[in-house]
Design a protein around this motif. Structure first.
Motif, PDB file in Angstrom:
ATOM      1  N   SER A  58      12.955 -21.372 -43.279  1.00 36.91           N
ATOM      2  CA  SER A  58      13.366 -21.622 -41.891  1.00 36.91           C
ATOM      3  C   SER A  58      13.504 -20.330 -41.091  1.00 36.91           C
ATOM      4  O   SER A  58      13.564 -20.359 -39.856  1.00 36.91           O
ATOM      5  CB  SER A  58      14.707 -22.364 -41.846  1.00 36.91           C
ATOM      6  N   ASN A  59      13.548 -19.189 -41.768  1.00 35.55           N
ATOM      7  CA  ASN A  59      13.711 -17.908 -41.090  1.00 35.55           C
ATOM      8  C   ASN A  59      12.514 -17.573 -40.195  1.00 35.55           C
ATOM      9  O   ASN A  59      12.637 -16.775 -39.279  1.00 35.55           O
ATOM     10  CB  ASN A  59      13.926 -16.789 -42.104  1.00 35.55           C
ATOM     11  N   THR A  60      11.364 -18.164 -40.466  1.00 36.04           N
ATOM     12  CA  THR A  60      10.170 -17.856 -39.675  1.00 36.04           C
ATOM     13  C   THR A  60      10.068 -18.718 -38.419  1.00 36.04           C
ATOM     14  O   THR A  60       9.270 -18.420 -37.534  1.00 36.04           O
ATOM     15  CB  THR A  60       8.903 -18.052 -40.519  1.00 36.04           C
ATOM     16  N   GLU A  61      10.872 -19.784 -38.338  1.00 33.52           N
ATOM     17  CA  GLU A  61      10.836 -20.653 -37.160  1.00 33.52           C
ATOM     18  C   GLU A  61      11.406 -19.926 -35.936  1.00 33.52           C
ATOM     19  O   GLU A  61      12.305 -19.108 -36.050  1.00 33.52           O
ATOM     20  CB  GLU A  61      11.649 -21.923 -37.406  1.00 33.52           C
ATOM     21  N   VAL A  62      10.860 -20.280 -34.767  1.00 27.50           N
ATOM     22  CA  VAL A  62      11.338 -19.689 -33.516  1.00 27.50           C
ATOM     23  C   VAL A  62      12.502 -20.529 -33.001  1.00 27.50           C
ATOM     24  O   VAL A  62      12.434 -21.757 -32.960  1.00 27.50           O
ATOM     25  CB  VAL A  62      10.206 -19.641 -32.463  1.00 27.50           C
ATOM     26  N   CYS A  63      13.562 -19.871 -32.577  1.00 30.16           N
ATOM     27  CA  CYS A  63      14.748 -20.550 -32.050  1.00 30.16           C
ATOM     28  C   CYS A  63      14.602 -20.672 -30.542  1.00 30.16           C
ATOM     29  O   CYS A  63      14.506 -19.670 -29.842  1.00 30.16           O
ATOM     30  CB  CYS A  63      15.992 -19.744 -32.407  1.00 30.16           C
ATOM     31  N   THR A  64      14.561 -21.891 -30.033  1.00 28.99           N
ATOM     32  CA  THR A  64      14.495 -22.100 -28.581  1.00 28.99           C
ATOM     33  C   THR A  64      15.853 -22.593 -28.119  1.00 28.99           C
ATOM     34  O   THR A  64      16.325 -23.647 -28.538  1.00 28.99           O
ATOM     35  CB  THR A  64      13.409 -23.128 -28.219  1.00 28.99           C
ATOM     36  N   PHE A  65      16.492 -21.791 -27.263  1.00 28.68           N
ATOM     37  CA  PHE A  65      17.830 -22.132 -26.812  1.00 28.68           C
ATOM     38  C   PHE A  65      18.045 -21.606 -25.406  1.00 28.68           C
ATOM     39  O   PHE A  65      17.231 -20.863 -24.865  1.00 28.68           O
ATOM     40  CB  PHE A  65      18.887 -21.562 -27.775  1.00 28.68           C
ATOM     41  N   HIS A  66      19.170 -21.993 -24.803  1.00 29.68           N
ATOM     42  CA  HIS A  66      19.558 -21.556 -23.464  1.00 29.68           C
ATOM     43  C   HIS A  66      20.574 -20.432 -23.619  1.00 29.68           C
ATOM     44  O   HIS A  66      21.681 -20.665 -24.089  1.00 29.68           O
ATOM     45  CB  HIS A  66      20.174 -22.698 -22.672  1.00 29.68           C
TER      46      HIS A  66
END
Length: 188
Positions: free
Chosen positions: A171-179
Motif C-alpha cells: 500500500s506504500n506505493t499508492e497515491v494518497c488523494t486528500f484535501h
C-alpha cells in the motif's frame, strides 16, 4: 440725501428727516446657522436656502440706523497673550525626474551584487520554530512513511477524504488523494 440703513435685515435707503419710529423693519437678534437651517435668534422662522434667509422680513419696528454695527470681536488683535512662534517650514521634495534618476542609477555594465538580507530577530525565532515543528511531522501527500511500519493492516488513511485502506507494505506505493485545507461553508 438718502442714507443706507445698517439695521440687520433692513438694508433700505432712508431720508434722515423722515425717519419715524416705525419706518424700519429689522431683526434685533443675531443670525443663527445651525446644520442646514438659517434664521434669526429673535424670530422662529428658519430656512435652508440662503437667499430665503436674506429675504426674511424683520420682526421689530424702529428707527433706521445710519451707524455701521461694530465689527465682530477678533482675538488676534486684542489678545494680551504673546503670539505663538511661527511654525518652521517643512519642505517636501517631489519625485525625481527621469533624467536625474538615470544619472544616479548605476550603469548596466557594472557587475551586479546581491543586496544585503536583513532579517529581524523575531522572524528568525519564528522560522526556527517552524523548522522544528515541520521536522516532527510526517510528510503529507503519502499514506506511507516510517509510521507505516507501525500501522496495522485494515486501517484507513487519516488524511481528510482519503478512503485508502492499509493492506500492508504494498500500500506504500499508492497515491494518497486528500484535501489539505479545512472545509469552508459559505452562506447561500
Amino acid at each position: 440725501m438718502a442714507l443706507l440703513c445698517y439695521n440687520k435685515g433692513c438694508g433700505q435707503r432712508f431720508d434722515p428727516e423722515h425717519n419715524t419710529k416705525d419706518s424700519c423693519l429689522y431683526h434685533p437678534g443675531a443670525p443663527i446657522f445651525h446644520d442646514a437651517l438659517k434664521g434669526w435668534s429673535c424670530c422662529k422662522k428658519r430656512t435652508t436656502d440662503f437667499s430665503e434667509f436674506l429675504s426674511i422680513k424683520g420682526c421689530t419696528k424702529g428707527f433706521h440706523s445710519k451707524e455701521k454695527p461694530p465689527e465682530p470681536f477678533s482675538q488676534e488683535g486684542t489678545s494680551d497673550k504673546p503670539k505663538a512662534k511661527p511654525v518652521e517650514e517643512l519642505i517636501i521634495q517631489g519625485p525625481k525626474s527621469a533624467e536625474k534618476m538615470q544619472r544616479e542609477r548605476p550603469s548596466s555594465d557594472e557587475p551586479r551584487r546581491l543586496l544585503p538580507i536583513k532579517v529581524s530577530r523575531t522572524l528568525e525565532q519564528a522560522l526556527e520554530k517552524l523548522n522544528l515543528s515541520s521536522k516532527d511531522e510526517e510528510p503529507e501527500g503519502s499514506c506511507a512513511g516510517e509510521a507505516a511500519a507501525q500501522v496495522r493492516a485494515g486501517t484507513t488513511c487519516k488524511n481528510t477524504a482519503c478512503k485508502a485502506i492499509y493492506q500492508g507494505p504494498e500500500s506504500n506505493t499508492e497515491v494518497c488523494t486528500f484535501h489539505p485545507g479545512v472545509p469552508v461553508f459559505h452562506e447561500g
